[in-house]
Structures are given as C-alpha cells and as structure tokens.
Motif scaffolding. Structure first.
Motif, PDB file in Angstrom:
ATOM      1  N   ALA A 203       0.833  -1.203   0.000  1.00 10.15           N
ATOM      2  CA  ALA A 203       0.000   0.000   0.000  1.00 10.15           C
ATOM      3  C   ALA A 203       0.869   1.255   0.000  1.00 10.15           C
ATOM      4  N   LEU A 204       0.514   2.194  -0.860  1.00  9.22           N
ATOM      5  CA  LEU A 204       1.154   3.516  -0.865  1.00  9.22           C
ATOM      6  C   LEU A 204       0.437   4.399   0.143  1.00  9.22           C
ATOM      7  N   VAL A 205       1.179   4.952   1.085  1.00  8.21           N
ATOM      8  CA  VAL A 205       0.590   5.867   2.065  1.00  8.21           C
ATOM      9  C   VAL A 205       1.425   7.144   2.088  1.00  8.21           C
ATOM     10  N   GLY A 206       0.853   8.195   2.646  1.00  5.63           N
ATOM     11  CA  GLY A 206       1.604   9.440   2.736  1.00  5.63           C
ATOM     12  C   GLY A 206       0.689  10.634   2.839  1.00  5.63           C
ATOM     13  N   TYR A 207       1.315  11.783   3.010  1.00  8.91           N
ATOM     14  CA  TYR A 207       0.590  13.046   3.083  1.00  8.91           C
ATOM     15  C   TYR A 207      -0.038  13.325   1.724  1.00  8.91           C
ATOM     16  N   MET A 216       2.359   5.378  -8.559  1.00  5.31           N
ATOM     17  CA  MET A 216       1.495   4.244  -8.927  1.00  5.31           C
ATOM     18  C   MET A 216       1.475   4.084 -10.448  1.00  5.31           C
ATOM     19  N   ASN A 217       1.344   5.189 -11.159  1.00  4.05           N
ATOM     20  CA  ASN A 217       1.299   5.131 -12.615  1.00  4.05           C
ATOM     21  C   ASN A 217       2.610   4.616 -13.211  1.00  4.05           C
ATOM     22  N   VAL A 218       3.732   5.002 -12.590  1.00  2.00           N
ATOM     23  CA  VAL A 218       5.044   4.578 -13.093  1.00  2.00           C
ATOM     24  C   VAL A 218       5.251   3.086 -12.873  1.00  2.00           C
ATOM     25  N   ILE A 219       4.931   2.612 -11.673  1.00  2.24           N
ATOM     26  CA  ILE A 219       5.197   1.214 -11.318  1.00  2.24           C
ATOM     27  C   ILE A 219       4.167   0.263 -11.922  1.00  2.24           C
ATOM     28  N   ALA A 220       2.888   0.659 -11.843  1.00  4.68           N
ATOM     29  CA  ALA A 220       1.828  -0.243 -12.322  1.00  4.68           C
ATOM     30  C   ALA A 220       1.524  -0.040 -13.796  1.00  4.68           C
ATOM     31  N   LYS A 221       2.148   0.992 -14.399  1.00  4.45           N
ATOM     32  CA  LYS A 221       1.896   1.332 -15.800  1.00  4.45           C
ATOM     33  C   LYS A 221       0.401   1.496 -16.041  1.00  4.45           C
ATOM     34  N   SER A 222      -0.247   2.146 -15.078  1.00  4.57           N
ATOM     35  CA  SER A 222      -1.687   2.383 -15.166  1.00  4.57           C
ATOM     36  C   SER A 222      -1.917   3.875 -15.357  1.00  4.57           C
ATOM     37  N   LYS A 223      -3.171   4.284 -15.376  1.00  4.28           N
ATOM     38  CA  LYS A 223      -3.509   5.695 -15.542  1.00  4.28           C
ATOM     39  C   LYS A 223      -4.404   6.151 -14.400  1.00  4.28           C
ATOM     40  N   VAL A 224      -3.815   6.217 -13.209  1.00  5.81           N
ATOM     41  CA  VAL A 224      -4.524   6.737 -12.045  1.00  5.81           C
ATOM     42  C   VAL A 224      -4.454   8.253 -12.099  1.00  5.81           C
ATOM     43  N   VAL A 241       0.604  -5.783  -9.995  1.00  8.20           N
ATOM     44  CA  VAL A 241       1.898  -5.339 -10.514  1.00  8.20           C
ATOM     45  C   VAL A 241       2.839  -6.540 -10.579  1.00  8.20           C
ATOM     46  N   VAL A 242       3.668  -6.566 -11.608  1.00 10.02           N
ATOM     47  CA  VAL A 242       4.681  -7.627 -11.726  1.00 10.02           C
ATOM     48  C   VAL A 242       6.049  -6.965 -11.860  1.00 10.02           C
ATOM     49  N   ILE A 243       6.945  -7.245 -10.918  1.00  2.48           N
ATOM     50  CA  ILE A 243       8.330  -6.787 -11.002  1.00  2.48           C
ATOM     51  C   ILE A 243       9.192  -8.037 -11.139  1.00  2.48           C
ATOM     52  N   GLY A 244      10.038  -8.036 -12.182  1.00  3.43           N
ATOM     53  CA  GLY A 244      10.722  -9.283 -12.500  1.00  3.43           C
ATOM     54  C   GLY A 244       9.654 -10.253 -12.981  1.00  3.43           C
ATOM     55  N   ASN A 245       9.516 -11.375 -12.313  1.00  5.47           N
ATOM     56  CA  ASN A 245       8.403 -12.287 -12.603  1.00  5.47           C
ATOM     57  C   ASN A 245       7.527 -12.483 -11.366  1.00  5.47           C
ATOM     58  N   LEU A 246       7.629 -11.534 -10.412  1.00  5.17           N
ATOM     59  CA  LEU A 246       6.928 -11.662  -9.138  1.00  5.17           C
ATOM     60  C   LEU A 246       5.689 -10.751  -9.099  1.00  5.17           C
ATOM     61  N   PRO A 247       4.493 -11.342  -9.032  1.00  5.64           N
ATOM     62  CA  PRO A 247       3.270 -10.526  -8.985  1.00  5.64           C
ATOM     63  C   PRO A 247       2.906 -10.133  -7.546  1.00  5.64           C
ATOM     64  N   PHE A 248       2.340  -8.953  -7.396  1.00  9.21           N
ATOM     65  CA  PHE A 248       1.793  -8.534  -6.099  1.00  9.21           C
ATOM     66  C   PHE A 248       0.733  -7.467  -6.352  1.00  9.21           C
ATOM     67  N   LEU A 249      -0.006  -7.104  -5.322  1.00 12.00           N
ATOM     68  CA  LEU A 249      -1.060  -6.092  -5.441  1.00 12.00           C
ATOM     69  C   LEU A 249      -0.572  -4.771  -4.859  1.00 12.00           C
ATOM     70  N   LEU A 250      -0.768  -3.688  -5.606  1.00 16.60           N
ATOM     71  CA  LEU A 250      -0.354  -2.361  -5.169  1.00 16.60           C
ATOM     72  C   LEU A 250      -1.589  -1.465  -5.071  1.00 16.60           C
ATOM     73  N   SER A 251      -1.789  -0.834  -3.918  1.00 12.79           N
ATOM     74  CA  SER A 251      -2.956   0.037  -3.739  1.00 12.79           C
ATOM     75  C   SER A 251      -2.517   1.469  -3.456  1.00 12.79           C
ATOM     76  N   ASP A 252      -3.243   2.411  -4.045  1.00 14.40           N
ATOM     77  CA  ASP A 252      -3.024   3.842  -3.834  1.00 14.40           C
ATOM     78  C   ASP A 252      -4.151   4.344  -2.948  1.00 14.40           C
ATOM     79  N   THR A 253      -3.832   4.936  -1.801  1.00 16.21           N
ATOM     80  CA  THR A 253      -4.860   5.313  -0.829  1.00 16.21           C
ATOM     81  C   THR A 253      -4.984   6.826  -0.701  1.00 16.21           C
ATOM     82  N   VAL A 254      -6.053   7.267  -0.047  1.00 19.93           N
ATOM     83  CA  VAL A 254      -6.296   8.696   0.164  1.00 19.93           C
ATOM     84  C   VAL A 254      -5.152   9.313   0.973  1.00 19.93           C
TER      85      VAL A 254
END
Length: 402
Positions: A203-207, A216-224, A241-254
């Motif tokens: 999960a991405l968190v922060g101010y 998120m857009n850079v890593i997931a190659k999405s258009k958030v 998201v897949v880095i190398g050949n390893l899949p995982f879930l990445l979430s962008d939060t408020v």
C-alpha cells in the motif's frame, strides 16, 4: 477555434491565530496549507489576517478589534468568502456570519468541500456525504438561519414540531441510512479483498500531494488520476503489478493531512482497510516540501490510530528533482545554519541514513532512481512471498533478472 474557458475563482481571505500551542512559524505553515486547500476548492486568497491570542474567542474566534478590521476589508474589497484555519463552533459560525455578512467556512468544511468535489465512486460519495451530514447536524441553526418557527393560525397547526427540528430529524435519518449503506458496501469490499487470494499486498501511504498516484502510474503502468492539487485521489485504486516475474497487489490510498476532520477519519476508516491489510507500506514523502518532517509525523500518527505503525515500511523520499536547499554567503556570520540548508547528501547522513535500505530517494515524475526503487520493493515482496510460500523459493531469484 474554441476559446479557453477561464476558471472564476472566489475572492477569499484567510484568518488564523497565534496561540500558546501554535507559534507564528507554525501558523504560517498552516495558512500556506490552507491557501493551497482554498485554491484546490476554487478560491483565490487575496489577504491573510492573523492575531495573537491566548485562546480563541468563544464568540467570534478572533477579538472584536480584529473582527472589525476584517469586516471593513471584506466590505471594501467585496470579498465573498472568509476561511478560518480551525473548526468553528455553531455559535461562533452564527456570530461571525452576522458580523461579516459573507460566506464563512472553517478548515473542516473546506476539506469536506474538496472531498465532495473529488469523490468519483458511489462508495467515496457515500463516505463524504456521511461526513458532511455529521458536520452539518449541530450547525443547522447557524447555516439555515432563514428557517423560523411555523406560524400559528388556521391551517398552520401541526404536530408542534418546528422546521429546524424537522430538518434535524431528516439529517439524523439520512446519517443512519448512510451508515447502513456503508456497512453493506464494506462487506462487499471485504469479500473482494478476500477473493484476491494470497498475493502480497503493498500500500502507498503518505501526506496529500506527495506523488503517490504518479508513482502508482510509473510502477503499475496504469492511468490513475494525478494532479498537483490536494486530495487528487480519494478512491482507493488497486492494481496487480509484476516486477521481474513476481506478482503482487499495489494500492493507492487517500492522502493524509494535518488537522484532518474527525468526521472524515471516521467515515474513511473502511477505506483505510487497504492499509491495515497490507503486508508492506511504501510511505511516500515530498522531500521538497519545507515541512516534510511534520508531514511524516502526521502520517505516522494516523497509522498509529489504525494500528499500522509496526508494519514493514519503506520510506520513499519523492520529488528529489524539486528539492532546493537554502544557502549562506561565506561572509555572513550572523545567519545560523538550519535543516533548511541541508543538501540531499547531508539529509542522507541524518536519521534517514539510520533507516538503511528502508530509505529510497526518487523522482517519480522524472523516473530518477526508479530501478533502485523497483529492486528494493522486489526484494521486500519476495521475502514476504517466500515466507508465505517456501516451496516457491526457487521461482524468484534474490535479485531481479531483467
């Protein structure tokens, strides 16, 4: 050729006070943030009013002399909106409106208004609406002063309930309905999270406005949706998201913010379930912001409130391309060197250096050091994955094989 449509910003003034708990420097920080909030909501700040007080005036927040100064300025310059840096009580709101004869908004109401603008999904809109009604309920008499008791006489004899009491009852019923609706949606979202299987969750968190959506857009190659305004993202976005050949879930939060309204914290607790259930947190920090250390503290405070302070966390110091340090002339013997004069290299030798490989310095928008970021996230996700699935150890090498 189509003409560009000009945005009409409301002329606004800001009001804040210096107290025993809030010195002048701190007030300036908060007013800078309040001005950015006002701009995000569609306002143009033309002046700031400040006053030193032991504590806010219980009737008008600021003193009578300062209030008269504000009234004269508002009247002379035809100011439509006055924004206060702290939450006003129903009584203060009513009294100030009567004196200034302008639209009075406090910090809480301003943030709620921005959230209402930004909410895209039904879930986010429901959360914001609930927070707005909870804020509105004790202020009905202040905001709707045109409502008076029903007149007596023929045809006017009702059950004895005033209009304001009727409105309160309607708002309470609406709050109850929205809470039930959120419970239903929460159950659906919990089911969705349960259906994601055993993939590692990050999960991405922060101010707010630190660049989480851009990263998120850079890593997931999405258009958030990403924009240089506060609270550009309200709805939690989850991508595989897949880095190398390893899949995982990445979430962008408020994004979080100082003085976050209690109504929003309560309404958005379910949204923060993505953070609670994450295996790894990427705490994104805008290192180019002068008060980034305060922002870190604010985020950590909220993480503590939702029992996430002890989760594995990587500190991602973003916007290194925008970082500028102050300089001191060699002949200047009067200016004391402070943190504002630190270079990035010097910052890395402070507490940041003690974090070790849990600290990364990047620019998401210019993709600086993104390979280092990807390698660090891969390593952390891999460690979690192989702990969960030891028999998959041979599938994922310890470093990315491009």
């Amino acid at each position: 050729m189509l003409e560009r449509k000009e945005i009409a910003y409301e002329k606004t003034v800001l009001i804040g006070i210096v107290t025993q708990n809030q010195n002048e420097d701190k007030l300036e920080e908060f007013l800078d943030e309040l001005e950015f909030l006002t701009y995000t909501a569609g306002g143009e700040v033309v002046k700031r009013f400040t006053q030193k007080m032991d504590m806010p005036n219980s009737k008008t927040f600021i003193g009578s002399g300062k209030m008269e100064e504000v009234r004269a300025y508002v009247e002379q310059h035809e100011i439509g909106t006055v924004v206060f840096d702290d939450e006003l009580s129903p009584g203060q709101l009513r009294n100030i409106e009567r004196i200034l004869k302008a639209k009075i908004i406090d910090r809480t109401n301003l943030i709620l208004d921005i959230f209402a603008q930004r909410a895209q999904t039904s879930y986010a809109r429901t959360q914001v609406e609930l927070a707005q009604y909870q804020y509105l309920l004790p202020r009905l008499t202040g905001l709707w002063t045109h409502l008076e008791r029903q007149r007596g006489g023929i045809g006017m004899r009702g059950p004895g309930e005033t209009e304001i009491e009727t409105d309160r009852r309607i708002v309470r019923d609406r709050i109850s309905l929205l809470k039930k609706k959120l419970v239903t949606i929460d159950k659906q979202m919990a089911t969705q999270r349960g259906n994601r299987g055993k993939l590692v969750r990050v999960a991405l968190v922060g101010y707010t406005n630190v660049g989480k959506s851009t990263l998120m857009n850079v890593i997931a190659k999405s258009k958030v949706f990403a924009e240089n305004k506060l609270f550009a993202t309200l709805d939690t976005t989850v991508r595989k998201v897949v880095i190398g050949n390893l899949p995982f879930l990445l979430s962008d939060t408020v994004g979080f913010i100082r003085k976050l309204p209690t109504q929003l914290v309560e309404s958005f607790k379910s949204t923060l379930d993505e953070v609670r259930e994450a295996d790894l947190l990427l705490h994104v920090v805008d290192i180019s912001h002068p008060q980034f250390e305060d922002h870190i503290e604010s985020v950590n405070k909220i993480l503590g409130e939702i029992d996430c302070r002890d989760k594995t966390t990587i500190m991602v110091f973003n916007k290194i391309d925008s970082y500028q340090h102050e300089t001191i002339d060699e002949d200047d013997l009067t200016t004391e060197r402070t943190k504002a004069h630190y270079t990035l290299e010097e910052w890395e030798q402070t507490w940041m250096g003690r974090i070790g490989d849990k600290a990364l310095f990047i620019s998401a928008i210019h993709k600086e050091n993104i390979d280092d970021f990807r390698n660090r996230v891969y390593k952390e996700v891999r460690d979690i994955h192989v702990t969960r699935f030891p028999y998959n150890n041979f599938l994922y090498p310890e470093i990315i094989e491009e």
